[in-house]
Design a protein around this motif. Structure first.
Motif, PDB file in Angstrom:
ATOM      1  N   LEU A  36      28.251 -71.543  27.157  1.00  0.00           N
ATOM      2  CA  LEU A  36      27.301 -72.053  27.164  1.00  0.00           C
ATOM      3  C   LEU A  36      25.422 -70.599  27.061  1.00  0.00           C
ATOM      4  CD1 LEU A  36      24.998 -74.307  25.518  1.00  0.00           C
ATOM      5  CD2 LEU A  36      24.999 -74.972  28.329  1.00  0.00           C
ATOM      6  N   VAL A  37      25.799 -69.948  26.077  1.00  0.00           N
ATOM      7  CA  VAL A  37      25.115 -69.201  26.268  1.00  0.00           C
ATOM      8  C   VAL A  37      23.401 -69.879  26.156  1.00  0.00           C
ATOM      9  CG1 VAL A  37      23.614 -67.090  26.175  1.00  0.00           C
ATOM     10  CG2 VAL A  37      26.552 -67.699  25.315  1.00  0.00           C
ATOM     11  N   LEU A  38      22.240 -69.622  26.943  1.00  0.00           N
ATOM     12  CA  LEU A  38      21.286 -70.207  27.368  1.00  0.00           C
ATOM     13  C   LEU A  38      20.345 -68.545  27.218  1.00  0.00           C
ATOM     14  CD1 LEU A  38      21.906 -72.632  31.005  1.00  0.00           C
ATOM     15  CD2 LEU A  38      21.753 -72.524  28.258  1.00  0.00           C
TER      16      LEU A  38
ATOM     17  N   ILE B 297      28.295 -72.085  22.273  1.00  0.00           N
ATOM     18  CA  ILE B 297      27.390 -73.159  21.953  1.00  0.00           C
ATOM     19  C   ILE B 297      25.863 -71.945  22.326  1.00  0.00           C
ATOM     20  CG2 ILE B 297      25.639 -74.464  22.641  1.00  0.00           C
ATOM     21  CD1 ILE B 297      28.877 -76.320  22.861  1.00  0.00           C
ATOM     22  N   VAL B 298      25.069 -71.986  21.454  1.00  0.00           N
ATOM     23  CA  VAL B 298      23.970 -71.134  22.184  1.00  0.00           C
ATOM     24  C   VAL B 298      23.432 -72.019  21.978  1.00  0.00           C
ATOM     25  CG1 VAL B 298      22.795 -69.034  21.398  1.00  0.00           C
ATOM     26  CG2 VAL B 298      25.133 -69.099  20.920  1.00  0.00           C
ATOM     27  N   GLY B 299      22.270 -71.780  23.332  1.00  0.00           N
ATOM     28  CA  GLY B 299      21.340 -72.928  23.677  1.00  0.00           C
ATOM     29  C   GLY B 299      19.838 -72.185  24.092  1.00  0.00           C
ATOM     30  N   THR B 300      18.745 -72.955  23.635  1.00  0.00           N
ATOM     31  CA  THR B 300      17.262 -72.358  24.366  1.00  0.00           C
ATOM     32  C   THR B 300      16.618 -73.897  24.552  1.00  0.00           C
ATOM     33  OG1 THR B 300      15.384 -71.269  23.974  1.00  0.00           O
ATOM     34  CG2 THR B 300      15.933 -72.408  21.387  1.00  0.00           C
ATOM     35  N   VAL B 301      15.492 -74.119  24.949  1.00  0.00           N
ATOM     36  CA  VAL B 301      14.798 -75.116  25.922  1.00  0.00           C
ATOM     37  C   VAL B 301      13.372 -75.015  24.766  1.00  0.00           C
ATOM     38  CG1 VAL B 301      13.719 -76.143  27.480  1.00  0.00           C
ATOM     39  CG2 VAL B 301      16.149 -75.380  27.054  1.00  0.00           C
TER      40      VAL B 301
END
Length: 1044
Positions: free
Chosen positions: A667-669, A698-702
């Motif tokens: 999980l890449v933030l 999974i590449v994620g951002t907020v």
């Protein structure tokens, strides 16, 4: 000296991350002060006696002993511990930075002896076949054709919409090539009939020797075939309506010729035609070699003297009666049999059994008597020889193209008024008609014609006369003309259907370079596709040999039938809601039977042609997959993927993965700036190097804000991530979460990412740059909160520092080392990560070095031997070195003092800023309430209040406050932790200053959040002076094993 007896004993084994009844016994720590799983007493020095006044006095709340579950548990505050513990107290002073996790992450020296000896580690324990196949195929073609509108493309359209563009394009192009070459084969058949039976004198090329007759015939076929192809192509170009008009004429000729065969067979029962075949013993004589038409050894002249015949000269050395002759010729006599004895002759009893011959064998009649003592026949003798080895499978391969015309109607689906109705009915009637004609013809031929004539491929025994024409009534010309027009009609149908098939493929734009063939005339006629079809058919005509063309046609058609059956079976088994065919006479089991027969026939007929056809289809498939346009047609392959994914996810739910199957599921933030650009794109580059295309990513951002108002911004961020993933060639998924606070969004993402057993087990995030200079502490506080969340979720954590200096995928390291500093054991992550990185081309040429730290009581030499043994069992090649640590220095004390003074100053500065912000907000609120008189105005921030505030809040603004700051004494626990950071950094920089990458155990965050800033300072000191650092925290489970 007072002693305190305590032990660290979890209530359950599973309470400790990574420990279970099958986990390695990593709890025992030789030389350590704490052992869990037992109540071992530990003698300690008496740091508490001064503060408590005695052993039985309650200690302050800085360090207390809690009681729970009947077992004593140690509870120690991480920061601001005012008790000055001795150097030998609690944990090893040189590893104080990792002391709070020693129960679950023991130091390396206590493990190596066990690991090296691999104890307590986790150990995971054939003529009817074409007709049957066509009948079976038609059922499923009818089912697919009635499951919706079928435009141009026919079989290609049905396969592509059922199995996807890759399979549809591959099979469609192969079927197009098969149809095109079939057209060439039909034209060659028409020319062969023309030159052999209708106009033999029209041959352009003639051979003076018998050996060259075959080559001359092929050259004649090439010339006339090219002319015929050109005329047919011009007719198709003019318009398909003229082809349809000619088709009626051709069909009438074919029907007349078929009827004449049945009539001729009935007539032969009463009056068989005169069709003699010369035999020597049981061997068939070539009729072309009988120049005097005498099937005998000698003939009687009018003067009653015997005279030798032409055949005598073929078997004897001279025409004299006393000359030496062939032994078989001497032992046997000539005889004549009827080549067509008739329907009432009973010859079917002999022909019903198979009689396959090898290449060069003489065609024999087994019911005739002969002498078998003679040597084998010579090819120079006038026998009828077989030119190829015959077998059931070979005959099926040669015969199969004659039943492939059933697809002609579906190929022209775009020209049909109601394809859903016409294709099933027309195809079924075509198969029934041809099956009846073919099967009845086989029976009639076997009942009327002699076996040696049927096995005579070129008709040499009957001087090349057309056997079926002789059988037909009233004249052989009926068969000759019918066969000629039949092959011409089939060729025209192929030249009409193949371009439309290619045009449908080109219009779908799944193969970019074929796009030009999707254009045509104003009425939709495929002009460019017809041109290409003509050129390919010309290539087949130049080959000229039907025996070479027929097998590859068989493969292409069989592949098409196979995938039509597969499409129907797949749609039936998946029970897709859109699968509602009007034609209901099908079953998936028969579809699989048809697939099996198709595949078996491909390899039985010719295994090398089957491989060639599959290779061609595979190359087209991969081309469409990588270079073709992406199409979403709701195909069955996607449905199959969904079903397979569901099945796999349900299987993964059965339990956690075995150690041997563990791989980082990332999980890449990533963090986006104000313009929705990724701040650290190199973080995704590193993830791609670590994954090497394997596992889950999974590449994620907020996105900060409210979901209702920020939905569009979230979609834009998701598109940004997808674009970056495509650029870095990372195969995975992207996830964007909208939350009011970034730390809450990250926590939600870590908790909710993945599905079932496919959840991330490793989090990758960047280091907060310039956190010391930032006025807003939220960036590094969010970082520490993420570390806590990953620890609570038992997830591994990777934090690359100085990520901008990491190499890109186009900058491979030509030399150097990947250094691993193994301080505490956290499941083997530090061992596994370098191995995974070295699978990528960027790090492939880097060596691997492993460093571990020895304490004063450890045997460094033995540790090095144990570590080398452990790496040998892990099958990892690396250099090993053990580093010893020294005692606390004055520099460490001074560094800790500076850190605490700076922390206190920043804390008070932030407090002052917070109060000013609150005061500003109160003033703004008072103005918003409306205007007021000057007499009612009250100054909120007065001079007296300002002085009072500075005196009470800014401790460093007064001499007394400055003296208080100078009088700060560093906390002893912080001194020990700073010692660990400073000394470790010193040896790491000394040993790994030239390393391409340094992997290092990442200490856990403090339990007390008041020490968060000190924790960041410890990490900065620990990694100071290193170019590329990867901080690693294990997830609490074993990820590497020595077992196979």
């Amino acid at each position: 000296m007072a002693s305190v007896r305590f032990t660290v004993t979890p209530t359950k084994a599973e309470d400790l991350p990574g420990l279970s009844d099958t986990s390695p016994d990593i709890s025992s720590r030789s030389g350590a002060r704490v052992r869990f799983g037992s109540r071992e007493s530990v003698n300690r020095s008496d740091p508490l006696s001064d503060a408590s006044g005695g052993a039985g006095t309650e200690t302050p709340d800085h360090s207390s002993v809690e009681q729970g579950d009947g077992n004593s548990k140690i509870s120690s505050v991480y920061i601001n511990n005012s008790h000055c513990l001795d150097d030998d107290d609690f944990y090893d002073k040189n590893l104080a930075l990792f002391e709070e996790e020693m129960d679950t992450r023991p130091k390396v020296s206590s493990l190596l002896s066990r690991l090296a000896n691999y104890t307590n580690l986790t150990q995971g324990t054939w003529f009817m076949i074409p007709h049957v196949l066509c009948h079976n195929h038609d059922d499923y073609e009818g089912a697919i054709a009635t499951n919706g509108v079928v435009p141009a493309g026919g079989s290609y359209f049905m396969i592509s919409r059922s199995l996807g563009p890759e399979f549809g394009g591959a099979v469609g192009l192969c079927f197009y090539l098969g149809t095109t070459f079939a057209g060439a084969m039909y034209i060659l058949g028409a020319i062969e009939i023309l030159l052999m039976y209708m106009a033999p004198n029209a041959a352009i090329f003639e051979s003076k020797s018998p050996e060259g007759e075959g080559a001359a015939m092929l050259n004649n076929m090439r010339v006339y075939g090219s002319i015929c192809l050109l005329l047919m192509s011009l007719l198709v170009f003019v318009g398909v309506k003229y082809v349809n008009k000619l088709a009626s004429i051709f069909l009438a000729c074919v029907i007349v010729s078929i009827v004449s065969i049945y009539v001729g067979a009935l007539v032969s029962a009463f009056k068989p035609p005169q069709f003699p075949v010369c035999m020597l013993g049981n061997r068939t004589i070539n009729g072309h070699e009988i120049d005097d038409s005498q099937c005998a050894k000698t003939i009687l002249l009018p003067i009653h003297e015997p005279k030798t015949t032409y055949l005598w000269k073929q078997f004897c050395q001279s025409p004299e009666l006393n000359s030496s002759c062939d032994q078989y010729f001497t032992s046997n006599n000539f005889s004549e049999i009827e080549g067509i004895p008739g329907l009432a002759s009973g010859i079917i009893s002999e022909n019903v059994w198979s009689s396959y011959l090898s290449k060069g064998d003489v065609v024999e009649k087994s019911s005739l008597s002969s002498s078998h003592l003679a040597p084998p026949a010579s090819t120079h003798q006038p026998y009828v020889f077989t030119d190829i080895a015959t077998s059931f499978t070979l005959l099926v391969g040669i015969f199969f193209p004659s039943v492939t015309g059933i697809m002609a109607g579906s190929n022209r689906s775009g020209d049909l008024k109601d394809a859903q109705r016409s294709i099933p009915i027309g195809t079924i009637l075509a198969i029934l008609t041809t099956s009846i004609v073919y099967l009845s013809s086989v029976v009639l031929f076997g009942a009327c014609i002699e076996g040696v004539v049927l096995r005579d491929k070129f008709g040499d025994s009957v001087k090349g006369n057309l056997v079926v024409g002789t059988l037909a009534w009233p004249s052989p010309w009926v068969i000759v003309i019918g066969s000629f027009f039949s092959t011409c009609g089939a060729g025209l149908q192929s030249l009409t259907g193949a371009p439309r098939l290619l045009q449908a493929i080109a219009k779908d734009n799944i193969i970019p370079f074929l796009r030009v063939f999707g254009h045509g005339k104003a009425n939709g006629e495929p002009t460019w596709a017809l041109l290409l079809t003509t050129l390919i058919a010309e290539l087949g005509i130049l080959i000229a040999s039907l025996d070479l063309v027929a097998p590859i046609l068989t493969m292409f058609f069989l592949m098409c039938y196979l995938f039509v059956n597969l499409a129907c079976a797949l749609q039936t088994l998946l029970r897709s809601p859109n699968w509602r065919p009007r034609f209901s006479y099908y079953h998936w089991t028969l579809s699989f039977l048809g697939m099996t027969i198709c595949l078996a026939l491909m390899f039985i007929s010719s295994w090398y042609y089957a491989i060639v056809a599959m290779v061609i289809a595979g190359m087209i498939y991969k081309y469409i997959e990588y270079h073709g346009a992406e199409k979403e047609w709701g195909d069955g392959i996607r449905g199959l993927s969904l079903s397979a994914a569901r099945f796999a996810l349900l299987r993964l739910e059965e339990g956690p993965p075995h150690t041997k199957n563990w791989r980082p599921q990332l999980l890449v933030l990533l963090k986006l700036d104000e313009d929705a650009h990724v701040k650290s794109p190199r973080l995704l580059t590193f993830a791609s190097q670590l994954k090497a295309g394997k596992g889950l990513t999974i590449v994620g951002t907020v996105v900060s804000g409210n979901f209702l108002q920020s939905y569009g911004e979230a979609l834009a961020a998701e598109q940004t991530l997808k674009h970056l993933m495509d650029k870095e060639r990372v195969k995975g998924f992207c996830q964007c979460i909208v939350a009011q606070k970034p730390r809450e969004g990250i926590s939600h993402m870590i908790q909710s990412s993945g599905l079932g057993g496919m959840r991330p087990n490793t989090v990758v995030m960047g280091w907060p740059h310039a956190w010391r200079q930032s006025e807003d502490p939220q960036s590094w506080k969010t970082f520490i909160n993420t570390v806590r969340v990953t620890t609570a979720g038992h997830l591994a954590l990777l934090v690359p520092k100085n990520i901008s200096l990491f190499p890109s995928n186009s900058e491979p390291c030509s030399e150097g080392y990947i250094d691993v500093w193994w301080i505490v054991h956290d499941g083997g992550m530090l061992m596994l990560l370098p191995f995974l990185l070295r699978q990528h081309k960027v790090w492939r040429k880097c060596g691997m070095r492993i460093f571990t730290v020895a304490q004063m009581e450890d045997n460094s030499i033995q540790m090095k031997k144990d570590l080398a043994t452990f790496l040998y069992h892990l099958r990892i090649e690396a250099e090993v070195e053990v580093v010893e640590m020294v005692d606390i220095s004055a520099y460490t004390y001074e560094r800790t003092l500076m850190m605490e003074q700076r922390s206190q100053m920043l804390r008070q500065m932030r407090l002052s800023k917070s109060d000013r912000d609150k005061e500003k907000q109160r003033v703004c609120c008072s103005r918003d309430r409306g205007p007021s008189s000057s007499s009612g105005v009250q100054m909120t921030w007065t001079k007296e209040k300002t002085s009072h505030y500075r005196a009470t809040h800014s401790g460093c603004s007064t001499p007394e406050g400055f003296r208080d700051m100078l009088s700060i004494r560093p906390d002893h626990s912080n001194v020990r932790r700073m010692h660990t950071a400073v000394k470790l950094n010193e040896v790491i920089v000394n040993k790994s200053h030239d390393a391409r990458l340094v992997l290092l155990n990442m200490p856990g965050p403090p339990r007390n959040s008041e020490g968060d800033e000190n924790y960041m300072e410890f990490l900065e000191v620990l990694t100071e002076g290193l170019e590329r650092v990867l901080l690693v925290r294990g997830g609490g489970s074993e990820v590497i094993t020595i077992y196979s």
